[in-house]
Enzyme design. Structure first.
Site, PDB file in Angstrom:
ATOM      1  CB  SER A   1      -0.977   0.056   1.144  1.00 44.36           C
ATOM      2  OG  SER A   1      -1.614   1.179   1.393  1.00 44.36           O
TER       3      SER A   1
ATOM      4  CE1 TYR B   1      -4.079  -2.013   5.273  1.00 42.12           C
ATOM      5  CE2 TYR B   1      -3.547   0.061   4.805  1.00 42.12           C
ATOM      6  CZ  TYR B   1      -3.780  -1.123   4.200  1.00 42.12           C
ATOM      7  OH  TYR B   1      -3.858  -1.170   3.066  1.00 42.12           O
TER       8      TYR B   1
END
Length: 274
Positions: free
Chosen positions: A145, A158
């Site tokens: 990501s 995350y």
């Protein structure tokens, strides 16, 4: 690797019931790949598998598996073996985030997040990569990501998980060079998927312009088709420009900026002004 011919592949895709995972399934089915589709929602997987088989004549096997289980990888390997299947490539796509101050997060939910985002991809990679190397073919794509490139206040776990995936995969790229296996990390930015719905707020993407799952997959497959693909690829022109620039900004500054960008009060004020 030919971008248009995957007839010799059986690709295992996690998180295949929607978003980027479903787009990978469609794109690869169009190119002749057989598929092993994994997610929690069996009904969605069955529908997708049937549609892809009817449209492209490929075999798509749905397997329902909760990847947050500590034994998910071992359970999935057993299911694949019991079905008489052999995965020749792997896309670790499944993942989710939580949003909020770390001190208010549910520890059990954070453990599930780390299991899905880190532990299960590592264990699946450990289970399948040696076979790819022995065959001298196939590919491993781990979905990281843009969050891997910067501190991510309110999504601390995350962001750290995706930074792990990026570093882990780039290291594997170096270790597997010359084996015939293509390994790289794919880093999308904000993408039109169920990500925010699972997180529970649009603040998770801070109002960023969305890319489509099909655009993300096109970036990945284009990178896969290169003669000598690098260890990672970022989706989206703006993201590709931004990520290297972040290295020149003090970490104190990036953490502060990201904290402001993901502040729900900031977004509420901005929306009210319009």
């Amino acid at each position: 690797m030919s971008l248009n011919d995957f007839h010799e592949h059986t690709v295992l895709i996690t998180g295949a019931s929607s978003g980027i995972g479903a787009s990978f399934a469609l794109a690869l089915a169009k190119r002749g790949a057989n598929l092993i589709l994994v997610a929690r929602r069996l009904d969605r997987l069955q529908q997708l598998s049937a549609e892809l088989h009817e449209a492209y004549g490929i075999n798509a096997t749905p397997i329902a598996q909760d990847l947050a289980s500590p034994t998910a990888a071992a359970d999935l390997v057993r299911s694949i073996t019991a079905a008489g299947l052999t995965a020749t490539s792997l896309i670790n796509n499944a993942g989710f985030a939580t949003f909020g101050s770390f001190t208010t997060e549910d520890p059990d939910r954070l453990t599930q997040e780390l299991t899905v985002d880190v532990l299960t991809p590592v264990r699946l990679t450990s289970a399948f990569l040696p076979g790819f190397i022995a065959a001298g073919s196939g590919f491993l794509i781990n979905v990281a990501s843009m969050a891997a490139y910067t501190p991510t206040p309110r999504m601390a776990v995350y962001g750290a998980a995706k930074a792990f995936i990026l570093s882990f995969t780039e290291s594997l790229w170096a270790e597997t060079r010359g084996t015939g296996v293509t390994v790289f990390a794919l880093s999308p930015g904000a993408t039109s998927s169920e990500f925010n719905a699972v997180v529970g707020t649009d603040d998770a993407t801070a109002g960023a312009k969305m890319r489509s799952p099909d655009q993300v997959v096109a970036t990945a497959l284009s990178h896969l088709a290169k003669r000598n693909p690098g260890p990672s690829v970022i989706d989206g022109g703006t993201n590709r420009i931004t990520a290297p620039l972040l290295a020149f900004i003090p970490r104190r500054s990036t953490a502060t900026i990201m904290h402001r960008m993901t502040d729900p009060a900031r977004r509420a004020t901005s929306s009210a002004s319009h």
